[in-house]
Each structure stands twice: as C-alpha cells, then as structure tokens.
Design a protein around this motif. Sequence first.
Motif, mmCIF file in Angstrom:
data_model
loop_
_atom_site.group_PDB
_atom_site.id
_atom_site.type_symbol
_atom_site.label_atom_id
_atom_site.label_comp_id
_atom_site.label_asym_id
_atom_site.label_seq_id
_atom_site.Cartn_x
_atom_site.Cartn_y
_atom_site.Cartn_z
ATOM 1 N N SER A 5 28.141 48.197 32.653
ATOM 2 C CA SER A 5 29.592 48.137 34.076
ATOM 3 C C SER A 5 30.545 49.315 33.491
ATOM 4 N N LYS A 30 38.830 48.930 28.298
ATOM 5 C CA LYS A 30 39.080 47.405 28.594
ATOM 6 C C LYS A 30 39.703 47.276 27.399
ATOM 7 N N THR A 33 40.437 56.194 32.724
ATOM 8 C CA THR A 33 39.475 55.334 33.678
ATOM 9 C C THR A 33 38.976 55.783 34.434
ATOM 10 N N ASN A 76 33.509 49.930 33.587
ATOM 11 C CA ASN A 76 34.431 50.065 33.005
ATOM 12 C C ASN A 76 34.434 50.217 31.416
ATOM 13 N N THR A 131 43.014 50.375 39.207
ATOM 14 C CA THR A 131 41.739 51.114 39.579
ATOM 15 C C THR A 131 42.144 51.721 40.881
ATOM 16 N N PHE A 175 43.494 44.670 36.185
ATOM 17 C CA PHE A 175 43.522 46.126 35.427
ATOM 18 C C PHE A 175 42.856 46.099 37.106
ATOM 19 N N THR A 176 42.503 45.517 37.874
ATOM 20 C CA THR A 176 42.416 46.255 39.995
ATOM 21 C C THR A 176 42.918 46.894 40.075
ATOM 22 N N ASP A 195 35.514 42.005 34.944
ATOM 23 C CA ASP A 195 35.324 42.790 36.249
ATOM 24 C C ASP A 195 35.459 41.587 37.235
#
Length: 515
Positions: free
Chosen positions: A238, A245, A211, A240, A322, A318-319, A118
């Motif tokens: 979380s 993940k 997601t 996510n 998103t 991953f950010t 995260d």
Amino acid sequence: MMHLTSLLVSIVISLVTFAVYKVWRKNRYWQERGVPHRKPWLFLGNTIPAFLAKTTTGEQFAEICKEFPNSPYVGGYDFMKPLLLITDLDIIENILIKDFIHFVDHGFNVDFKNRPFDSNLFLMSGKHWRAVRNKLSPLFTTGKLRMMFDSMKQCGDQLVEQLEAANRQEIEMKEYLRCFAVDVIGSCAFGIDAGTLANPNNEFYKMAKKTFKMDLWQIIKLILVVTFTPIARFFNISFNKRDVKKYFCNVIDETLKYRRETEFRRNDFVQMMMQLQSKGYVEIQTKDPADDYLGMEQSTYTTWKYEMSDEEMTGHAFTFLTAGFDSLYLTMLHALYEFAKNPEIQEKARQEILIEMKSTETMTYQTLKEMTYLEQCVKETLRKYSPSQFLMRACTKDYILPDGFKIQRGQKIMIPVIYLHGNPNIYPEPERFQPERFDPDSSLHSCAFLPFGNGPRICIAMRFAMLEIKYCLAKLLMNYRFQINNKTKEPLTLNPKSLFTEPNENIIFNITKIE
C-alpha cells in the motif's frame, strides 16, 4: 566445477537475453501500430527524466505531446507499459463522457476486502465504484456544503488571527495555507478541532505532512502501485504509511466512540458517514440544480442498505485529507502569487468581495457564491497550475477511435492535463494570467478545463474544494494586500519530487494590512 559455472553463466546470459528481447518487443508496440511516439529506453520507457527527479511525470509526457502537435493521440511508455496519450478534445470528451462505458476505471486492482483503509473512489472500479459513488454523492450536495461552511469560517478567522499575531510585512504564506487546509480537513472530515494554525507542531499536522513525504521507498511503492499493480497486489503493498494509517484510524475511532456514547452531533463528514453506515443512505433535505453534476441516480434516494465498516469510513475520511491537503493549499498559494504579480486583478477581485460583503455582517455561503470574478481567478489558477497534471483511464471494453484505430481492452490511457491547459491553440498566451477566459459568456470546449476531471468520474468534492479556496482567498484579500518580495526567485519551476504542482522556490510576499 568449471562445467557447473559455465552452465550457470549460460543460463544467466540466456535469461537476460530473453528479458531484453521481450522488452524490445514491447518497445515496438506503437511502432507496429503506426502511432507517433518517442523512442523508449529499454526497461525505463519514457520515464527516465521523471525517474531521475529531473522533471515531473506530467511535464515529461507533456513534452512528448508537443513533439507531435498535429496528432490527436501519441504513444508513450510508462516503464515497460504502452501508454496512449490523448490530446484531441473531442476524443477526450468521448472517453470521459459520451463513451464512458468503455473507460470506467482508473486501472487499479486493489483488494479492498483485505485493505478496507485503502477503500476510496479513486482506486475503486466497476460496479463497486458505481455503488459507492452513488452513496457518497449526497455528502457533497449544496445543503451539506452550507452546513460545513460554518466550520470552514472558524478556520478562516483563526488564519487571520495568526497573521495578525505574526505582525510581519515580509512573509512566506506556505505554512499558513497548509495549516488552514489541514484545519479545514480536521474540522469538516475528521470532526475534530485540529488546532494546527495555533500549534503547527501538533501531531495531526505532522502526520498530514508525512502522508506525501516522498523518500526512496515511497517512490518505489508508488511505481509498484501505479505501474506494476499486480505485483503490488500480490505482496499487499500500500502507498499509505503504517504509522500514518494507525494514527488517523485512532482519530476516527475515538471520534466515533465519543459520538456513539454521548449522541453528540455535528455538521461534518463523519456525521454524514455515520448516517450512511446506520441507514444505508444520506438524507437530502432539498434538491438543488447545482447538484446535477454529481450524477446521483434514483437509487440514491432509496433505503438500500450499504454496509460500511469503521475502517472503510476512516479510509474515505483519509481520502478527504489526501485529496484536499497539498492540492488545495498549492492552489491558494499560486492564486496569491498571481494576485501579487497582477495588482490590477487583485484589486478587481478585492472590490467584488467588499461589494458583496456590504449587505452582510459576515461572509455567508451565498455571498461567496456571488463572487463570480473571484471564481474566474480560481479557475484560471487551476488552469495554469493544475494540481492534477494528468488523468488516467483504463479501457474496459474495446473502443474504435474516429480514424479507425482500435484501443484494446486493458490499454492504459493518459490525458495530459498540463499540456492541454498550456496549449496556445486552446488558451492563447497560456503563460498569461487572464481570469476573463472563464467569463460566463465565453465558450470553452467541455474538456478544455480538467483540474477535477470530467464525466461520471469527476471529483465529487469539486465544489467543496472551490468553496474552500474561494473562502480562503476572499478572507485574505479583504484583510491584506499582497506583493512579491524581491527574495522570491523567478520564474517558478516545479518540484519533480512532489506528486502535485508544487514550486521548487519559496514564494515570499510583502503583505499590507487593510484597515
């Protein structure tokens, strides 16, 4: 037995009464401070329409702001938490830029030690955020964007190929644009050929869509993470999803393993993150004036060792997903919608593209940069359909507003972006699509346009996002003309279950190939 039952009933009534009294006292927070506000409901504050999926949170708080057009700030309640809505542009400029030291954080308190996945700039706070941002900023300099542009171009060629293969005049562009966005992210962020345009049923695309798929549990988790952060932290909740993940962690792990074993190199986000992991910094070949918005400090150029685990690297990649999936494809979709509604604007943008392309056989980073009118069209789209409907800040140090009102440390601040972007005092005829608002010679308040935020917390991938949007639109406009199909239901409304500015209606186009 009766005595015990009566005792229990008395205890329950006492606890409920006490809870109601406490919430009632909280609901008097703005009244006691003389701040204009909408009367809240017990426990739910001003969030009932959004909670019941009748409207988006951004729209809900924008409506509250409209009730008090002459006030520079308005009180609101996010469930039981007092929320200060700032609508005055000068005060917003102070909060985001001039007096940033008082409003450094977004107000989250995530335990990154136990949840490195995260780990991302949006959730980070204080010194941790400043140190990581300083190290990540060079990943988005002009030189790095030029290198990643080649990967982006391959995705654009594939987009046109798929539209050619479909050979349809009546088409819904949503899935094509989503696949393009995912392929760009897969290539530039995860270092793989996701192949989504060629195969929309692949696992990468399925996981990317999952997601932000909102079900009841996701809504509850979002409320806990955003509004009741201490509870989410205590139970290690979380936003996510576990399977999502796990999937993306495996993708990055395999990519890292392959590159370390074969010493394969590629101009993408993963390669630069590997460099940051091994050296503690990212090399910058040239310093471009356009990079100044990144606010890189001198320590960016030092060899200070920054320890980053593989899971943290996955979290940052991953950010990228998103932040750059739904928000970017929706901006492209809304831009095409406005081009189709305004054929004269569409043609003006197309002519600029064709003129710039005359001097080169293929589209380059530089030719795209010269398409200034197209950029004005993108900015006007971001104004009218801003993916981020509001910005959040937390007061980290007591702050006095110009009228003497004191914002106390810990107070949550909301800047209602869609209210500002639709305010006729800032943008006359806000419902009209008018790219000339962003003509280089026009003057706008520095905080009148906030799709990416502003100040030190501005999105560091802002220029990557603009590059991707401009490239996709340029690629489409030089190959096709767009018109609105009469099956499209208008006017468009927002999907209240989406975290972004997503239309409820399907936008269907008539497209004509340009020979």
